[in-house]
Scaffold this motif. Structure first.
Motif: not given
Length: 351
Positions: A143-154, A156-162, A173-183
């Motif tokens: 189970r990932e701790g903070d150091q094994n996650t990526i944080e998308l701060i702003s 993107v469509t779905k910001p958060g920790r992945y 791939s990470m940007l796509a998982e977060a819903g991509g960059i808004p048009d």
């Protein structure tokens, strides 16, 4: 004197020739001058573009300090030290990887796992158990701790920790998982914070080049934002405004178009100017750089060479593009006011 919306070329030239002038005028009258100016230092608010190479990214998911390890150990031996006859497995859940990179496992004590892949850590624990439980089989989940996650701060469509998958994950791939960059994001800039270093690149560069699609690391933080760079268009133009960059670079002709073009009947095609401020460190006395901090570049758009130069000249962030007023409309305005006044006097006399 009739009001005007912009300066006249002769007024600016006259001021540059005074002893107190704190700016110089550089006429972009030839391809040679254009090429020389292109070698001068960049100015304005930059993006700080730099991007890690693929060699700087970890090839796969690795265990890190703070991760939680769950172990299930299976042992079918009747006299097993690990499991009872009724229950052939033992669960060891919630083993947090300590700051020194280890976990404690009964009978084999401390095992260093930080930096290993989940499979390598499982294999290491199983090999350490072999002397006391030769038939034991180890199952390991993380189970990932903070150091094994990526944080998308702003941005993107779905910001958060992945979490980072075991096989690793690229930034696309990470940007796509977060819903991509808004048009609606204009000329998106991707900023990566990794450890104590910040990186930035245009999203278009990542999409357009495989080398930009780097593997991410645990603890990476990503911010996507619109390009913050801008320039000002003023004077005898379609509109006076601050104009934002819409791509990596713009030429003077593009910038004028983005500002609504030149005002028909008002702008002096022979004197379109770009005002730019250089750092004192950039000043040179031999022509290899600006002679003064404030430089006014002038263009004659009434000639073919001037148009080609404006098509090649790159606008810098924070530049001011000034379309000077044609002296002819100013003279016409004065004559028009004089004629109107004369007509009013004549009408008054007739009454």
């Amino acid at each position: 004197m009739a009001p005007r919306g912009a300066a006249l070329q002769r007024e600016i030239v006259r001021e540059s020739q005074t002893e107190a002038a704190n700016f110089q005028i550089v006429g972009l009258t030839s391809d040679a001058v254009l090429k020389q100016v292109a070698t001068w230092p960049a100015t304005g608010t930059g993006l700080g573009l730099n991007w890690p190479g693929k060699g700087q990214s970890q090839p796969s998911r690795a265990l890190r300090r703070g991760d939680i390890v769950d172990l299930t150990i299976w042992d079918s031996q009747p006299n097993s030290l690990l499991a009872t006859p009724e229950q052939r497995s033992v669960n060891m859940h919630g083993l947090e990887i300590s700051p020194d990179g280890t976990i404690f496992v009964p009978y084999i004590e401390v095992v260093e796992v930080a930096g290993l892949s989940p499979e390598a850590a499982r294999s290491e624990i199983q090999s350490r158990l072999t002397p006391i439980a030769p038939s034991a089989q180890v199952q390991l989940t993380v189970r990932e701790g903070d150091q094994n996650t990526i944080e998308l701060i702003s941005g993107v469509t779905k910001p958060g920790r992945y979490p980072i998958a075991a096989r690793g994950v690229t930034i696309l791939s990470m940007l796509a998982e977060a819903g991509g960059i808004p048009d609606a994001m204009r000329n998106a800039v991707v900023r990566l914070q990794r450890g104590g270093t910040s990186y930035a690149t245009l999203a278009s560069s990542i999409y357009g080049s495989p080398a930009g699609d780097i593997l991410l690391r645990g603890g990476d933080r990503i911010v996507v934002e619109s390009d913050p760079r801008s320039f000002v268009v003023m004077g005898a133009t379609g509109r006076e405004s601050t104009v934002m960059f819409e791509k990596a670079e713009h030429t003077l002709l593009e910038a004028l178009s983005m500002g609504g073009g030149l005002a028909e009947g008002r702008a002096d095609l022979r004197a379109v100017m770009v005002l730019r401020k250089y750092s004192p460190k950039a000043l040179r006395s031999d022509g290899s750089g600006p002679g003064k901090e404030n430089v006014v570049f002038t263009f004659d758009l009434s000639s073919a060479e001037g148009l080609f130069n404006a098509r090649s000249f790159k606008v810098h962030p924070d530049d001011v593009i000034l379309a000077t007023e044609s002296p002819l409309p100013a003279a016409s305005s004065v004559l028009g006011l004089f004629g109107a006044a004369l007509g009013a006097v004549q009408r008054a006399e007739a009454l």
